[in-house]
Scaffold this active site. Structure first.
Site, PDB file in Angstrom:
ATOM      1  N   HIS A 177     -57.850  36.187 -59.441  1.00  0.00           N
ATOM      2  CA  HIS A 177     -56.380  35.636 -59.504  1.00  0.00           C
ATOM      3  C   HIS A 177     -56.138  34.729 -57.821  1.00  0.00           C
ATOM      4  CE1 HIS A 177     -52.166  35.338 -59.178  1.00  0.00           C
ATOM      5  NE2 HIS A 177     -51.952  35.764 -60.496  1.00  0.00           N
ATOM      6  N   ASP A 211     -58.165  44.401 -58.328  1.00  0.00           N
ATOM      7  CA  ASP A 211     -56.871  44.092 -58.094  1.00  0.00           C
ATOM      8  C   ASP A 211     -56.641  44.475 -60.033  1.00  0.00           C
ATOM      9  OD1 ASP A 211     -55.374  42.571 -59.784  1.00  0.00           O
ATOM     10  OD2 ASP A 211     -55.216  40.413 -59.371  1.00  0.00           O
ATOM     11  N   GLN A 271     -53.964  43.464 -64.406  1.00  0.00           N
ATOM     12  CA  GLN A 271     -54.353  43.176 -65.431  1.00  0.00           C
ATOM     13  C   GLN A 271     -55.224  44.938 -66.744  1.00  0.00           C
ATOM     14  OE1 GLN A 271     -52.734  40.677 -67.613  1.00  0.00           O
ATOM     15  NE2 GLN A 271     -52.733  39.771 -66.551  1.00  0.00           N
ATOM     16  N   CYS A 305     -52.267  30.641 -62.708  1.00  0.00           N
ATOM     17  CA  CYS A 305     -53.399  31.361 -61.066  1.00  0.00           C
ATOM     18  C   CYS A 305     -54.302  31.400 -60.861  1.00  0.00           C
ATOM     19  CB  CYS A 305     -51.827  32.521 -61.323  1.00  0.00           C
ATOM     20  SG  CYS A 305     -50.441  31.748 -60.909  1.00  0.00           S
ATOM     21  N   LYS A 307     -46.448  43.695 -65.193  1.00  0.00           N
ATOM     22  CA  LYS A 307     -46.600  44.138 -66.607  1.00  0.00           C
ATOM     23  C   LYS A 307     -47.236  44.891 -67.228  1.00  0.00           C
ATOM     24  CE  LYS A 307     -49.631  40.413 -63.752  1.00  0.00           C
ATOM     25  NZ  LYS A 307     -48.959  39.535 -64.576  1.00  0.00           N
TER      26      LYS A 307
HETATM   27  N1  C6P Z   1     -50.555  37.245 -63.788  1.00  0.00           N
HETATM   28  C1  C6P Z   1     -50.650  35.874 -65.406  1.00  0.00           C
HETATM   29  O1  C6P Z   1     -49.678  34.995 -65.948  1.00  0.00           O
HETATM   30  P1  C6P Z   1     -47.882  39.053 -59.199  1.00  0.00           P
HETATM   31  O2  C6P Z   1     -47.424  38.290 -59.563  1.00  0.00           O
HETATM   32  O3  C6P Z   1     -47.868  39.387 -57.731  1.00  0.00           O
HETATM   33  O4  C6P Z   1     -46.573  40.791 -60.076  1.00  0.00           O
HETATM   34  O5  C6P Z   1     -49.398  39.306 -59.938  1.00  0.00           O
HETATM   35  C2  C6P Z   1     -50.436  38.543 -59.531  1.00  0.00           C
HETATM   36  C3  C6P Z   1     -51.211  38.455 -60.149  1.00  0.00           C
HETATM   37  C4  C6P Z   1     -52.378  39.267 -59.335  1.00  0.00           C
HETATM   38  N2  C6P Z   1     -53.410  39.548 -60.304  1.00  0.00           N
HETATM   39  C5  C6P Z   1     -53.583  39.776 -61.451  1.00  0.00           C
HETATM   40  C6  C6P Z   1     -55.333  39.496 -62.133  1.00  0.00           C
HETATM   41  C7  C6P Z   1     -53.154  38.426 -61.769  1.00  0.00           C
HETATM   42  O6  C6P Z   1     -52.642  38.663 -63.546  1.00  0.00           O
HETATM   43  C8  C6P Z   1     -51.698  38.513 -61.743  1.00  0.00           C
HETATM   44  C9  C6P Z   1     -50.587  37.962 -62.419  1.00  0.00           C
HETATM   45  C10 C6P Z   1     -49.895  36.746 -64.383  1.00  0.00           C
HETATM   46  O7  C6P Z   1     -51.283  36.353 -65.453  1.00  0.00           O
HETATM   47  C11 C6P Z   1     -48.967  35.909 -63.465  1.00  0.00           C
HETATM   48  S1  C6P Z   1     -49.077  34.772 -63.025  1.00  0.00           S
END
Ligand code: C6P
Length: 416
Positions: free
Chosen positions: A133, A210, A213, A374, A236
């Site tokens: 991401h 990270d 997910q 993203c 999430k």
């Molecule tokens: N992915 C998706 O629709 P934040 O925005 O900080 O809560 O998370 C960022 C982020 C970082 N790593 C991974 C693997 C992610 O999936 C995400 C967030 C969402 O896939 C919103 S872009």
């Protein structure tokens, strides 16, 4: 469960009961009952989370760590209690290793600025994967600009799996930090993070995982994994937005300078010299997101009450069903066919832009995410501008899958 996300034998989830816990699922969208297949972007909140936040705001709110009065003490107890809840959820050794942040993005930036930036020099390398991401790419690019170190990227194969051999070849004495996703948000691929961590440690590199997910779909034990840093977002995980967690091994966090200055992160301040607070508060400048932490703790209680193995098994069944159903539809191509996947199904419809597809699905009450998720380098790898992505959570049903299939048939009639 720590190393991969394969479900273990577990009692079936009572999905109808689960659905009653999520009031938003009663919403009607464009004349259709909502089919919410966008939990990878943000999961919905159960009543237990909504109530915990309301209860805190109604009866216990004040600032934390600042007052001797009753409400400040109640707020502090709620906030620090939430930290202990998080510690248990990921099996960290100590609450000193649990830093509350705004989300995954902020957690990674914290490590980039407070661990990597002061340490890395020209010639040092940061190794990530093509699956990342943007939150696990751009902070490292900033560090490269700031320090002169180099970003290396391990490739993936056509199924969207990390090429482990090539990853291992890219590891070397210059590798100082490895940052990889536990689960890819764009494709659902589960990465072999335990193997990655072991290999990185053999060359002396520090590893950030990270877990944005992964935590909603598996039991994550940071000690069993051996991760140095592990980051995730509350929203999430059925919790509120604006709250997330950075786990860091205590000896690493202790050796890092603060990354933001302000209230709460200090012990004493004078114009000559300021001394910093202990862990974890050294990294929490300013008034924190107290109700967010309370909501996140409630979300963890809720998820554990369902049983993560049962949730994971349920989501795997839906993923397999949806994969089989979509594979039969003319013109649909599934993007990301890794042997190990969690909860995410990315796809395209021949001749139809994913945004147009998303609009037709929305008209049918179906929420999917469309775009680059993203993760632009993943799209570039597959030669696509975007995909449509359905993602599954504890409250999704087989009916949701059949509604998606029905609406895709309708979209095909409209466009093809
Ligand atoms: N992915 C998706 O629709 P934040 O925005 O900080 O809560 O998370 C960022 C982020 C970082 N790593 C991974 C693997 C992610 O999936 C995400 C967030 C969402 O896939 C919103 S872009």
């Amino acid at each position: 469960m720590a190393a991969n996300l394969s479900p273990v034998a577990s009692p079936a989830l009572d999905v109808e009961r689960v659905r009653r816990d999520f009031p938003i699922l009663d919403t009607v969208v464009n004349g259709h009952p909502l089919v919410y297949l966008d939990s990878a972007a943000s999961a919905q909140r159960p009543r237990a989370v909504l109530r915990a936040v309301e209860e805190y705001e109604t009866h216990s709110h004040a600032n934390v760590h600042r007052g001797v009065h009753a409400l400040s003490q109640a707020a502090t107890a709620a906030y620090e209690g939430a930290r202990e809840r998080v510690r248990r959820f990921i099996n960290a050794r100590s609450t000193r290793e649990i830093i509350f942040v705004r989300g995954t993005t902020e957690g990674i930036n914290l490590v980039a600025q407070a661990w990597a930036r002061p340490r890395l020099r020209p010639g040092d390398e940061i190794l990530i994967s093509t699956l990342e991401h943007h939150a696990n790419i751009v902070p490292w690019q900033l560090v490269c600009e700031q320090t002169g170190c180099t970003l290396k990227v391990a490739p993936i194969n056509a199924r969207g799996e990390l090429e482990l051999e090539e990853f291992l070849e890219l590891l070397g004495p210059r590798t100082r930090l490895v940052g990889v996703a536990h689960v890819s948000n764009a494709l659902g691929t589960v990465l072999p993070v335990k193997r990655v961590i072991e290999a990185a440690h053999e060359v002396g590199a520090v590893v950030l995982i990270d877990g944005a997910q992964a935590v909603p779909h598996s039991i994550v034990d940071v000690r069993a994994l051996g991760a140095d840093f592990y980051v995730f977002s509350g929203h999430k995980l059925y919790g509120p937005t604006g709250i997330g967690v950075l786990y860091g091994r205590e000896e690493l966090l202790a050796a890092m300078p603060p990354w933001q200055g302000g209230g709460d992160m200090i012990l004493t301040v004078s114009f000559e010299k300021t001394t910093y607070n202990e862990l974890p508060w050294k990294f929490e400048a300013g008034t924190p997101n107290i109700s967010g932490a309370v909501g996140l703790a409630a979300a963890m209680d809720y998820l554990e009450s369902l049983g993560l193995p049962a949730v994971a098994a349920h989501e795997q069944r839906l993923l397999q069903l949806a994969t089989a159903e979509l594979a039969r539809l003319p013109g649909i191509e599934i993007i990301g066919t890794a042997a190990q996947k969690a909860s995410v199904l990315s796809f395209t419809m021949k001749g139809v832009h994913p945004h147009d597809l998303g609009t037709v699905l929305d008209a049918e009450g179906i929420a999917v995410r469309t775009g680059h998720h993203c993760a632009m380098p993943v799209m570039t790898f597959f030669g696509l501008p975007a995909t449509a992505r359905a993602s599954f959570a504890c409250y999704n049903t087989e009916h949701d899958v059949s509604e998606l299939v029905r609406a895709l048939g309708k979209a095909r009639e409209v466009f093809v």
